[in-house]
Enzyme design. Structure first.
Site, PDB file in Angstrom:
ATOM      1  CG  ASP A 365      -2.291   0.640   0.947  1.00  0.00           C
ATOM      2  OD1 ASP A 365      -2.339   1.876   1.098  1.00  0.00           O
ATOM      3  OD2 ASP A 365      -3.270  -0.031   0.585  1.00  0.00           O
ATOM      4  CD1 TRP A 476      -7.086   5.605  -9.274  1.00  0.00           C
ATOM      5  CD2 TRP A 476      -5.920   4.734 -10.970  1.00  0.00           C
ATOM      6  NE1 TRP A 476      -6.907   6.598 -10.206  1.00  0.00           N
ATOM      7  CE2 TRP A 476      -6.202   6.086 -11.269  1.00  0.00           C
ATOM      8  CE3 TRP A 476      -5.208   3.983 -11.900  1.00  0.00           C
ATOM      9  CZ2 TRP A 476      -5.794   6.704 -12.457  1.00  0.00           C
ATOM     10  CZ3 TRP A 476      -4.807   4.599 -13.084  1.00  0.00           C
ATOM     11  CH2 TRP A 476      -5.097   5.949 -13.352  1.00  0.00           C
ATOM     12  CG  ASP A 477      -6.701   5.502  -2.206  1.00  0.00           C
ATOM     13  OD1 ASP A 477      -7.868   5.922  -2.241  1.00  0.00           O
ATOM     14  OD2 ASP A 477      -6.152   5.092  -1.160  1.00  0.00           O
ATOM     15  CG  ASP A 551     -10.339   3.550   4.370  1.00  0.00           C
ATOM     16  OD1 ASP A 551     -10.055   2.694   3.516  1.00  0.00           O
ATOM     17  OD2 ASP A 551      -9.855   4.701   4.363  1.00  0.00           O
TER      18      ASP A 551
HETATM   19  C1  GLA Z   1      -6.988   5.433   1.727  1.00  0.00           C
HETATM   20  C2  GLA Z   1      -7.403   4.004   1.456  1.00  0.00           C
HETATM   21  C3  GLA Z   1      -6.700   3.082   2.422  1.00  0.00           C
HETATM   22  C4  GLA Z   1      -5.194   3.258   2.277  1.00  0.00           C
HETATM   23  C5  GLA Z   1      -4.808   4.709   2.484  1.00  0.00           C
HETATM   24  C6  GLA Z   1      -3.346   4.939   2.161  1.00  0.00           C
HETATM   25  O1  GLA Z   1      -7.481   5.884   2.937  1.00  0.00           O
HETATM   26  O2  GLA Z   1      -8.794   3.862   1.552  1.00  0.00           O
HETATM   27  O3  GLA Z   1      -7.056   1.738   2.197  1.00  0.00           O
HETATM   28  O4  GLA Z   1      -4.795   2.818   1.013  1.00  0.00           O
HETATM   29  O5  GLA Z   1      -5.582   5.575   1.669  1.00  0.00           O
HETATM   30  O6  GLA Z   1      -2.960   6.247   2.350  1.00  0.00           O
END
Ligand code: GLA
Length: 740
Positions: A365, A476-477, A551
């Site tokens: 991550d 991909w965030d 999350d």
């Molecule tokens: C978001 C995503 C998490 C993680 C964080 C990393 O909050 O939802 O799962 O990947 O970013 O910064």
């Protein structure tokens, strides 16, 4: 974009036609001037009324081929306050001539005229696709409406292409894909999904009253506040498996809006497309604007069947690997174990542990790039951090492969931290209004992906990353909503309808980057994540294989989130991880088995710090992951029945997934807390072959004493299955396999 989706849809429809011996029929009754779209389950009809407007006539369960529908005749109007032009529903109404309901399209012409009246010109039927050409009664403003019906599910995709064939620049003030009109009646309820970070997809429902309900995002992206899906039932959704339900989902990942209104003659109209808030899109002579596709369908068998139709449609037509998406591999993700503290040795240690329990994909991550030691810096600088990975990513990736897993990596391509080399070099690349503050969220700003140079930068870094490393998967965030959505560099930036093109072009470029990456790197799989489930819609799902649901990984909260997610979206893309206990957010303690069973209802992942696990935990995880692999086809691609919903504070939750060939069913049951010693409700299993025999195998927990080991499908469906569950936060799961 639209044309590409349409072409692809047609192609897939042809493939599907090999398997399903039915076709959606599209017909035009010349005498009555009525269009009819028919699938085995659904009929949809509209006609050309005496004024030349397209007027909806019927949408519901399939009618007989020779049943008389139409001709369309405008409503006489209620009073002088509610004239016929407003009470007559239209398929796609321009704002003009006295319209008080939501218009599908609103235009400003440069001479100040803002009156738009769209009448039928011609149509074309091409296989299962109908296009209808409309034109303003005076100006050279044309609209091409497109209708495509899927034979298997009866789901119709509708969109509009707005063309300026005149000689002057015009401004589109609002553009919807479609208006859906339900059969007249005032006894409807709407169900929709709303939430926030760490609490997405919660279903709400209410009676549709004489007013308007607006579901929307003004955030630049899909958002967590509402999701672009609706379901409308006669009555109150009293029975999950019976009653008429009309449902729809908008395929768009930018700002969107769906309005649900009960008009002056008690007709429900649902209009959806680009969010008109702050919207404007200039069209020079010869230019056009395409809307997203708004999909909708009808179920005669309640919200349960409505979800199953959508799931089937998504798997067969929407997902990038449609019509046969590969089952989601069991993944491990490092986020909750390490947060930003990733490095080669630490990730290898986790990978070794993950491989032992049967994980198939190892995902690193956030934290591996630029100067990313926390969320204050580094976004935008997509080079491997040399301190954390002095030898690049190769040693880690090689190790992951040696452990027989594939490798995935987190990226957040559309964002930049002000503390980054990229921002120092290109401060003008973010969404901004010159001279105004740039509002930060999580210390980051949004890159203006609509700009060709930003698009090029983002595509290039991702392409290079995939070329130089053996990466199978990207998470991909997208971790913030827009603010100050200016695009000062666009030509004629001061004119209305230029800078606001960002609402369309940003998302179009996102889609085109995803499409181009997939074309250049076949085999790459992508997860759509946006601080959890903030970018989940049928638009992004055309390019991504799975969705990070939330999350919030608390396994009890997840039951409600998953209940909401699966109203609209297939469990085959619903990523669910097992994380630590007590839960990082709720501090709730649950057993590892409970956490696994909650996550096994979707695409299973593990996100706990495996370095802290006991031998017993390793054994439990290994056993449950191997059990999951036996049922994942049914869970991910089968038919989902929500047997007991966790909504409204229910102490009981149960789901069942049946494989499409009905050879296997898997049942998950969850008890919040026992009360007064009452037993867990009997689960009336659904969707089995009544004549076949099924053998019961517990995956976890046990059935009530006296439960047979094998019985007919009819027995399990009529007599039911009683799990033996007592206490707090207890769970059980069972497999029912057809015996030969
Ligand atoms: C978001 C995503 C998490 C993680 C964080 C990393 O909050 O939802 O799962 O990947 O970013 O910064």
């Amino acid at each position: 974009m639209f044309i590409r989706i349409a072409a692809r849809f047609l192609f897939l429809a042809c493939i599907a036609a090999d398997i399903i011996p039915t076709h959606a029929a599209v017909q035009f009754d010349e005498a009555r001037k009525v269009f009819r779209l028919d699938s085995p389950g659904v009929t949809y009809a509209f006609g050309i009324n005496e004024r030349g407007e397209l007027q909806p006539l019927y949408w519901g369960a399939a009618l007989s081929a020779d049943d008389p529908i139409g001709p369309a005749k405008s409503d006489p109007g209620v009073t002088s306050q509610d004239p016929s032009t407003s009470t007559t529903p239209q398929e796609f109404a321009g704002w003009g001539q006295g319209l008080y309901t939501e218009p599908a399209l609103k235009i400003t012409f440069p001479d100040g005229n803002r009156d738009l009246v769209l009448h039928y010109v011609s149509h074309k039927i091409d296989g299962q696709t109908l296009t209808v050409l409309l034109k303003d009664i005076e100006r050279s403003l044309f609209v091409i409406l497109r209708y495509q019906m899927d034979a298997d599910t009866g789901i119709i995709g509708r969109s509009a292409l707005i063309e300026n064939r005149g000689t002057v620049r015009i401004v589109v003030n609002s553009a919807s894909a479609a208006t859906w009109t339900l059969p007249p009646g005032s006894d409807y309820s709407v169900r929709y999904l709303a939430g926030r970070w760490g609490g997405e997809f919660l279903p709400y429902q209410q009676r549709i009253q004489p007013s308007e309900t607006v579901l929307e995002s003004r955030r630049g992206a899909t958002g967590q506040q509402n999701n672009p899906w609706f379901a409308i039932a006669r009555g109150d959704f009293a029975d999950e498996e019976s009653g008429g339900v009309w449902f729809g989902a908008l395929a768009w990942s930018g700002s969107w809006r769906i309005s649900i209104e009960l008009d002056q003659i008690r007709q429900v109209r649902v209009t959806g497309g680009y969010n008109p808030f702050d919207f404007a899109y200039a069209l020079a002579p010869g230019e056009h604007l395409e809307t997203p596709v708004f999909y909708a369908g009808y179920s005669a068998n309640g919200a349960g069947e409505a979800s199953r139709l959508l799931h089937r449609f998504e798997l067969a037509h929407i997902l990038p690997q449609a019509p046969q998406p590969r089952p989601r591999p069991v993944l491990y993700n490092s986020w909750y174990a390490t947060e930003f503290n990733v490095d080669e040795a630490g990730q290898i240690q986790l990978a070794e542990a993950a491989a032992k329990i049967g994980v198939e994909r190892f995902v690193m991550d956030d934290g591996w790039f630029g100067q990313r030691v926390n969320d204050f810096a580094g976004l935008g600088d997509w080079y491997v951090n040399p301190k954390k990975f002095p030898n690049g990513l190769k040693p880690l990736i090689d190790k992951v492969h040696a452990l027989h897993m594939d490798f995935g990596l987190w990226v957040e391509p559309e964002m930049v931290n002000p503390d980054s080399d990229l921002y120092r070099k290109h401060p003008d690349w973010v969404l901004n209004f010159p001279g105004r503050p740039r509002t930060e969220a999580r210390q980051q700003l949004v890159l203006n992906l609509a700009r060709p140079d930003v698009r090029q930068y983002v595509f290039h870094f991702l392409d290079t990353l995939l070329k130089e490393n053996d990466i199978s998967f990207l998470k991909w965030d997208y971790n913030r909503s827009w603010s100050e959505p200016g695009w000062p560099a666009i030509a004629n930036a001061a004119q209305d309808g230029e800078q606001q093109k960002v609402y369309v072009k940003f998302t179009e470029n996102l889609y085109s980057i995803l499409a181009e990456l997939r074309a250049k790197h076949p085999g790459i799989e992508i997860e759509s994540c946006s601080s959890g489930g903030g970018r989940a819609d049928l638009g992004i799902m055309h390019f991504t294989d799975q969705i990070w649901t939330s999350d919030d990984t608390d396994p009890f909260d997840r039951l409600r989130i998953q209940d909401g997610f699966t109203q609209a979206y297939s469990p085959g893309m619903m990523v669910a991880w097992v994380t630590g206990s007590p839960n990082w957010e709720n501090h709730r303690t649950t057993s590892l088995e409970y956490r696994f069973l909650s996550a096994m209802q979707g695409a299973l992942g593990v996100g706990d710090n495996l370095n802290n696990w006991t031998a017993e935990e390793f054994a439990t995880a290994t056993r449950l992951i191997s059990e999951y692999k036996l049922v994942r086809e049914a869970v991910q691609h089968g038919s989902l029945y929500r047997l007991l919903s966790p909504r409204d504070g229910s102490a009981f939750t149960a789901t069942e997934s049946v494989s499409l060939d009905k050879n296997q069913a898997v049942v998950f049951a969850f008890l919040h807390s026992s009360e007064m010693g009452y037993p867990f409700p009997i689960l009336y299993v659904k969707g089995l072959d009544p004549e076949a025999n099924y053998a019961l195998t517990p995956i976890a927990g046990k059935p009530a004493e006296g439960t047979p080991q094998t019985a007919s499908g009819r027995y399990w469906m009529q007599h039911g299955l009683e799990p033996e569950l007592h206490g707090d936060f207890q769970a059980a799961a069972f497999r029912l396999d057809k015996t030969r």
